[in-house]
Write an enzyme that holds these catalytic residues in place. Structure first.
Site, short mmCIF file in Angstrom:
data_model
loop_
_atom_site.label_atom_id
_atom_site.label_comp_id
_atom_site.label_asym_id
_atom_site.label_seq_id
_atom_site.Cartn_x
_atom_site.Cartn_y
_atom_site.Cartn_z
CB SER A 156 96.50 38.64 12.57
OG SER A 156 96.67 37.23 12.60
CG ASP A 176 89.05 36.81 14.91
OD1 ASP A 176 90.10 36.94 14.26
OD2 ASP A 176 88.89 35.94 15.79
#
Lengths: 132, 132
Positions: free
Chosen positions: B28, B37
């Protein structure tokens, strides 16, 4: 910043703008599984997108690349799409049946390009072709 | 190779083994949109997974992190999950309603951990809890 990356980011922004949660996936090569450049969903439609940019047409796609996209999309449960930006002509989106088989590969030429659909169709304004 | 990366890869392999097309998403920070994720789908079930590893319990998750996961999953059309590997205890998966609210954050303690579900449930062997 790599060029391909910039166009993926541009597409990600467009997808969020029209109500899709969209993510890039890491550059291929790390793992042996097929993987599109972008995955997106809006709770009803799921998309697996291969992103391309060319300064001119035609675009050639290898069968390996197209088959990998198809395989991933089928398993994931997504619509496989090719997103192509051509310099001066903007973005168009293509389902795999729109690609023209050409020897050992697939092709998007000018005729095909103008039959490609735009982001309004993803928004559901003209959903007929996409839902086929 | 970063540690978090290794556990994400391990989970990706497990997901493909049980019939999910699964991809990691890039770290991120590059873009301002929420992003889990791992994203996975098997044509019927779609998963947005936050991956964690701890050497011991409890695990604390910030509300910002949990809310980001929830927001992404709702928009995309996926089930939000936390996948937690604890050293010596292996992997467990958690839906967000299993997290215990704890001050300004969420917690997975030992009691919660053993109520977490395993990969057999994702395979559909025990799908009741997941489809709730």
């Amino acid at each position: 910043m790599k060029k391909g990356y910039r166009f993926e980011i541009e597409l990600i922004h467009k997808l969020w703008e029209i109500g899709f949660a969209a993510v890039r996936t890491p550059a291929s090569g790390v793992m042996s599984y097929p993987c599109p450049d972008i995955i997106a969903g809006n709770g009803r439609i799921y998309l697996a997108i291969e992103v391309k940019m060319r300064s001119s047409l035609p675009l050639y796609l290898s069968k390996v690349e197209v088959n990998g996209l198809k395989e991933f999309a089928e398993m994931f449960g997504a619509k496989p799409l090719v997103a192509l930006k051509v310099k001066g002509l903007g973005w168009r989106l293509f389902t795999l049946d729109m690609l023209v088989e050409s020897g050992g590969s697939y092709r998007i030429d000018e005729n095909t390009f103008y039959r490609g659909f735009d982001f309004d169709e993803l928004k559901g304004l003209k959903q007929l072709r996409l839902s086929n």
